[in-house]
Enzyme design. Structure first.
Site, PDB file in Angstrom:
ATOM      1  CG  HIS A  51      -0.848  -8.701   0.202  1.00  0.00           C
ATOM      2  ND1 HIS A  51      -0.506  -7.379   0.351  1.00  0.00           N
ATOM      3  CD2 HIS A  51      -2.179  -8.701  -0.057  1.00  0.00           C
ATOM      4  CE1 HIS A  51      -1.590  -6.618   0.190  1.00  0.00           C
ATOM      5  NE2 HIS A  51      -2.610  -7.395  -0.067  1.00  0.00           N
TER       6      HIS A  51
ATOM      7  CE  LYS B  42      -3.526  -7.244   4.469  1.00  0.00           C
ATOM      8  NZ  LYS B  42      -3.662  -5.797   4.474  1.00  0.00           N
TER       9      LYS B  42
ATOM     10  CE1 TYR C 260      -3.032  -3.044   0.495  1.00  0.00           C
ATOM     11  CE2 TYR C 260      -3.558  -2.269   2.693  1.00  0.00           C
ATOM     12  CZ  TYR C 260      -3.740  -3.181   1.667  1.00  0.00           C
ATOM     13  OH  TYR C 260      -4.633  -4.204   1.838  1.00  0.00           O
TER      14      TYR C 260
END
Length: 281
Positions: free
Chosen positions: A117, A84, A55
């Site tokens: 992930h 993650k 992210y």
């Protein structure tokens, strides 16, 4: 046991307590909006924050956590933080390094939950050994995965020394994940929903609207309540204060079993995210 308030927790099979409800920050870019969203959520009683290396916002999340803890007057151990490891770092040594990098960016000494992930073929077992090491060394409270299908979990558990505690997957009324949920339940793995609101695509659904009107709630609140009554941990994303508060205002009503069944019947096995059996990143 359905959650009675925003701080209520489910107990993972290793005894760690994880809030049923949290804030997701997928696609929220670094900057004041992000810091503010995390801080606001904590201030309004959220006790779980979910991010990921990919992210690209762990630093802002860390800052939001520090400011939020201060404003709420609570300590780090009252918060449940998840990140993650990304696909490029799936390997034994590289996963251990990725964990340290995430901690550094977040400015934390440990994570409550660390997840793989995506189930990248031929790579996730080495990554899992790294997570087991972090877990056995007491560096992380719980470990698990994201986007694993039943066959991935079966494959992983053949060799795993530590069974995953969480499987975080796309889950919403158009993708109810019933089989995966039963499999996880049988094995003591807690299911967690990402994209619980189907990235906003369900917010004008007429059937959900009807149920929402009945309870004088928003469609988002109905869906999030449905998650909890299904025993699914949920982490809706929002950066707007009124929405962060509204999403969490779901502890003052209960859906009937008819409503629950009607929401279940919206399932079409329809994904808005990538298919875990067919992704190329």
């Amino acid at each position: 046991m359905v959650a009675k308030n925003l701080q209520d927790t489910t107990t993972l099979y290793n005894g760690v307590k994880m809030p049923w409800f949290g804030l997701g920050v997928f696609k929220v870019e670094e900057g004041p909006d992000l810091v503010n969203a995390v801080k606001t959520a904590i201030k309004h009683g959220y006790r779980s924050i979910d991010t990921a290396a990919i992210y690209g916002n762990e630093e802002g999340v860390g800052q939001g956590i520090r400011e939020g803890l201060k404003e709420a007057g609570i300590s780090r151990d009252e918060l449940f933080v998840t990140s993650k490891v990304w696909n490029d770092d799936l390997g034994y040594e590289s996963t251990l390094e990725a964990y340290e990098t995430s901690l550094k960016k977040l400015g934390l000494d440990y994570l409550d939950l660390y997840l793989i992930h995506w189930p990248v073929e031929g790579k996730y077992k080495d990554a899992w050994r790294a997570l087991e090491t972090l877990y056995k060394d007491g560096r992380v409270k719980a470990i698990g995965m994201s986007n694993f299908q039943i066959h991935h979990l079966e494959d992983l558990m053949k060799d795993a020394e530590v069974k995953p505690m969480i499987n975080q997957v796309e889950c919403h009324p158009r993708l109810t994940q019933k089989d995966l949920k039963s499999f996880c339940q049988e094995h003591g793995i807690q299911l967690e929903a990402w994209s619980p609101l189907m990235q906003g695509q369900l917010l004008d659904n007429p059937e959900l609207k009807e149920i929402a009107n009945k309870y004088d709630k928003s469609i988002a609140q109905i869906i999030l309540r449905w998650d909890l009554q299904n025993g699914i941990v949920t982490i809706p994303k929002s950066t707007k204060e009124h929405r962060i508060v509204e999403n969490a205002s779901i502890f003052d009503f209960e859906l009937t079993s008819e409503d629950m069944e009607q929401i279940d019947s919206l399932n079409q096995d329809h994904r808005v995210g990538p298919d875990p059996d067919n992704f190329d990143f």
